[in-house]
Design a protein around this motif. Structure first.
Motif, PDB file in Angstrom:
ATOM      1  N   GLY A  50      37.280 -10.130   1.996  1.00 56.04           N
ATOM      2  CA  GLY A  50      37.743 -10.321   3.376  1.00 56.04           C
ATOM      3  C   GLY A  50      37.740  -8.687   4.036  1.00 56.04           C
ATOM      4  N   HIS A  51      38.284  -7.917   3.130  1.00 60.62           N
ATOM      5  CA  HIS A  51      38.281  -6.523   3.895  1.00 60.62           C
ATOM      6  C   HIS A  51      36.828  -6.042   3.850  1.00 60.62           C
ATOM      7  CE1 HIS A  51      42.496  -5.525   2.124  1.00 60.62           C
ATOM      8  NE2 HIS A  51      42.435  -6.332   3.302  1.00 60.62           N
ATOM      9  N   ALA A  52      35.878  -6.428   2.976  1.00 63.27           N
ATOM     10  CA  ALA A  52      34.497  -5.861   2.987  1.00 63.27           C
ATOM     11  C   ALA A  52      33.694  -6.596   4.220  1.00 63.27           C
ATOM     12  CB  ALA A  52      33.525  -6.404   1.632  1.00 63.27           C
ATOM     13  N   PHE A  53      34.266  -7.993   4.568  1.00 62.99           N
ATOM     14  CA  PHE A  53      33.349  -8.464   5.567  1.00 62.99           C
ATOM     15  C   PHE A  53      33.988  -8.113   6.840  1.00 62.99           C
ATOM     16  CE2 PHE A  53      31.502 -11.425   2.690  1.00 62.99           C
ATOM     17  CZ  PHE A  53      30.403 -11.836   3.379  1.00 62.99           C
ATOM     18  N   GLU A  54      35.138  -7.426   6.897  1.00 65.04           N
ATOM     19  CA  GLU A  54      35.910  -7.010   8.313  1.00 65.04           C
ATOM     20  C   GLU A  54      34.991  -6.337   9.287  1.00 65.04           C
ATOM     21  OE1 GLU A  54      40.121  -5.074   9.661  1.00 65.04           O
ATOM     22  OE2 GLU A  54      39.467  -5.520   7.709  1.00 65.04           O
ATOM     23  N   PRO A  55      34.113  -5.386   8.842  1.00 61.70           N
ATOM     24  CA  PRO A  55      33.190  -4.791   9.901  1.00 61.70           C
ATOM     25  C   PRO A  55      32.383  -5.644  10.593  1.00 61.70           C
ATOM     26  CG  PRO A  55      33.360  -3.357   7.804  1.00 61.70           C
ATOM     27  CD  PRO A  55      34.068  -4.619   7.309  1.00 61.70           C
ATOM     28  N   VAL A  56      31.988  -6.771   9.722  1.00 57.75           N
ATOM     29  CA  VAL A  56      31.097  -7.844  10.339  1.00 57.75           C
ATOM     30  C   VAL A  56      31.701  -8.630  11.096  1.00 57.75           C
ATOM     31  CG1 VAL A  56      29.061  -9.200   9.753  1.00 57.75           C
ATOM     32  CG2 VAL A  56      29.467  -7.085   8.655  1.00 57.75           C
ATOM     33  N   SER A  57      32.592  -9.453  10.576  1.00 58.57           N
ATOM     34  CA  SER A  57      33.412 -10.394  11.115  1.00 58.57           C
ATOM     35  C   SER A  57      34.814 -10.605  10.473  1.00 58.57           C
ATOM     36  CB  SER A  57      32.722 -11.785  10.984  1.00 58.57           C
ATOM     37  OG  SER A  57      33.516 -12.762  11.529  1.00 58.57           O
ATOM     38  N   SER A  58      35.776 -10.518  11.044  1.00 59.14           N
ATOM     39  CA  SER A  58      37.219 -10.711  10.482  1.00 59.14           C
ATOM     40  C   SER A  58      37.111 -12.133  10.041  1.00 59.14           C
ATOM     41  CB  SER A  58      38.436 -10.339  11.730  1.00 59.14           C
ATOM     42  OG  SER A  58      39.386 -10.625  11.086  1.00 59.14           O
ATOM     43  N   THR A  59      37.629 -12.191   8.745  1.00 60.44           N
ATOM     44  CA  THR A  59      37.428 -13.388   8.054  1.00 60.44           C
ATOM     45  C   THR A  59      38.706 -13.603   6.944  1.00 60.44           C
ATOM     46  OG1 THR A  59      35.279 -13.362   8.284  1.00 60.44           O
ATOM     47  CG2 THR A  59      36.143 -15.183   6.801  1.00 60.44           C
ATOM     48  N   THR A  60      39.248 -14.705   6.790  1.00 63.94           N
ATOM     49  CA  THR A  60      40.341 -14.823   5.908  1.00 63.94           C
ATOM     50  C   THR A  60      39.919 -15.563   4.782  1.00 63.94           C
ATOM     51  OG1 THR A  60      42.104 -14.424   7.408  1.00 63.94           O
ATOM     52  CG2 THR A  60      42.712 -15.243   5.183  1.00 63.94           C
ATOM     53  N   PHE A  61      39.744 -15.057   3.529  1.00 61.91           N
ATOM     54  CA  PHE A  61      39.302 -16.016   2.324  1.00 61.91           C
ATOM     55  C   PHE A  61      40.666 -16.740   1.692  1.00 61.91           C
ATOM     56  CE2 PHE A  61      35.647 -13.219   3.025  1.00 61.91           C
ATOM     57  CZ  PHE A  61      34.797 -14.274   3.043  1.00 61.91           C
ATOM     58  N   SER A  62      41.013 -17.961   1.457  1.00 58.28           N
ATOM     59  CA  SER A  62      42.327 -18.219   1.064  1.00 58.28           C
ATOM     60  C   SER A  62      41.878 -19.244  -0.220  1.00 58.28           C
ATOM     61  CB  SER A  62      42.962 -19.354   1.843  1.00 58.28           C
ATOM     62  OG  SER A  62      42.280 -20.376   2.430  1.00 58.28           O
ATOM     63  N   ALA A  71      36.790 -20.161   3.319  1.00 61.61           N
ATOM     64  CA  ALA A  71      36.611 -19.151   4.560  1.00 61.61           C
ATOM     65  C   ALA A  71      37.014 -19.774   5.773  1.00 61.61           C
ATOM     66  CB  ALA A  71      35.026 -18.497   4.860  1.00 61.61           C
ATOM     67  N   ILE A  72      38.486 -19.447   6.226  1.00 62.19           N
ATOM     68  CA  ILE A  72      39.044 -20.167   7.283  1.00 62.19           C
ATOM     69  C   ILE A  72      38.536 -19.958   8.365  1.00 62.19           C
ATOM     70  CG2 ILE A  72      41.174 -20.217   8.432  1.00 62.19           C
ATOM     71  CD1 ILE A  72      42.721 -19.265   6.146  1.00 62.19           C
ATOM     72  N   GLU A  73      37.916 -18.883   9.125  1.00 66.06           N
ATOM     73  CA  GLU A  73      37.045 -18.697  10.149  1.00 66.06           C
ATOM     74  C   GLU A  73      35.793 -19.159  10.393  1.00 66.06           C
ATOM     75  OE1 GLU A  73      40.576 -15.690  10.326  1.00 66.06           O
ATOM     76  OE2 GLU A  73      39.227 -16.533   8.750  1.00 66.06           O
ATOM     77  N   TRP A  74      35.159 -19.459   9.139  1.00 63.34           N
ATOM     78  CA  TRP A  74      33.942 -19.965   9.035  1.00 63.34           C
ATOM     79  C   TRP A  74      33.779 -21.589   8.746  1.00 63.34           C
ATOM     80  CZ3 TRP A  74      31.972 -15.806   5.325  1.00 63.34           C
ATOM     81  CH2 TRP A  74      32.158 -14.286   6.271  1.00 63.34           C
TER      82      TRP A  74
END
Length: 317
Positions: free
Chosen positions: A161-173, A99-102
């Protein structure tokens, strides 16, 4: 031995109490650990995120395979990583993602049958085969199997990532692909993790995969995940926002154009009669003030449009 002898013999009392004390101690420590683990489970928003994730994932797999796909969350558990690690048997297709942002990691564990099912569907294998295929314990993933695993994983991580978007914009790589659990250790054995077991039904086959997320991975958004519904505190309810905007836009706001404010003694105002002239010192090309109540809004040039007096706005306050 009589009851009197037992009561009067301190050695007997010690022998009786030792196992009881040890049992209470072990039970107490276990209760403390279990209570600490249960406190991690109070993340209502996480259940909503995972429910949206399962819906998005089913749609994505339908587009990939052109088949009827149903995705169901079988279980959503909190446990220690060491306990879960003991259930992992090599070789397994294990995807380590970040999780890049986290700035932390997670695991995606795919069942062998899931991989072979997608290989059959995408590469023209047998249709409606219900037999469970197992890979030899000594054999790793072939290049074709690795390609399918990466394709599936990228879809899963994108939809997560789309599911987490309303809570926090996150990119899973996708970080790397492993088959040996020993090389997929992403946290300490005693750390708490979330294990989401997902069932995928496709072509009369039921295949499974596990999503493993350590609690320290989602620590940066813990406050948002403790909310009961979207927009509870951090305001992300689009419908409610639109209702407020529409209500505000429909409010009637009285405005007035003020050519000039001229201080005048009260006795002059009292003595004014019909037909009297009030002389003001306004210059013809000077801007006039547009206000609502005592709040200044604009300045503008006074003019005329058809038979109506108009003001051309030249300045915003």
């Amino acid at each position: 031995m009589s009851s009197d002898n037992i009561e009067n013999n301190p050695n007997n009392l010690n022998r009786e109490r030792e196992p009881v004390t040890h049992s209470l101690l072990s039970t107490g420590v276990k209760a403390v650990l279990d209570q600490a683990l249960q406190s991690y489970e109070r993340l209502p928003m996480l259940e909503i995120v995972f429910e949206k994730f399962s819906q998005h994932l089913a749609t994505a797999f339908r587009h990939l395979t052109s088949e009827a796909v149903d995705v169901e969350i079988v279980s959503f558990d909190s446990l220690r990583f060491g306990e879960y690690f003991k259930t992992m048997k090599a070789p397994l297709p294990i995807v380590v993602f970040k999780a890049i942002e986290w700035e932390n990691l997670g695991l995606l564990i795919l069942d062998d049958n899931l991989v072979f099912t997608f290989i059959d569907i995408l590469l023209g294998g047998k249709k409606n085969a219900t037999a469970q295929v197992k890979r030899e314990a000594s054999r790793g993933l072939t290049s074709i199997e690795q390609g399918i695993v990466k394709q599936i994983s990228e879809i899963v991580l994108t939809e997560l990532g789309h599911a987490f978007e309303p809570v926090s914009s996150t990119t899973f790589s996708l970080e790397r692909l492993e088959t040996n659990p020993n090389f997929a250790t992403i946290t300490r054995p005693g750390d708490a993790i979330i294990v989401l077991k997902i069932k995928i039904e496709i072509e009369n086959r039921a295949v499974y995969m596990d999503l493993v997320i350590p609690y320290k991975t989602i620590e940066p958004i813990k406050e948002q995940l403790q909310q009961v519904f979207f927009g509870d505190k951090f305001g992300n309810d689009i419908v409610w926002e639109e209702m407020i905007f529409n209500a505000i836009y429909q409010i009637d706001l009285p405005i007035e154009a003020v050519i000039i404010n001229k201080p005048t003694p009260l006795y002059e105002v009292i003595n004014l009669k019909i037909g009297d002239t009030i002389v003001i010192d306004h210059v013809q090309h000077e801007d006039i003030l547009i206000r609502s109540g005592h709040i200044a809004l604009f300045k503008g040039q006074i003019g005329k449009v058809e038979n109506k007096v108009a003001v051309s706005i030249t300045k915003y306050y």
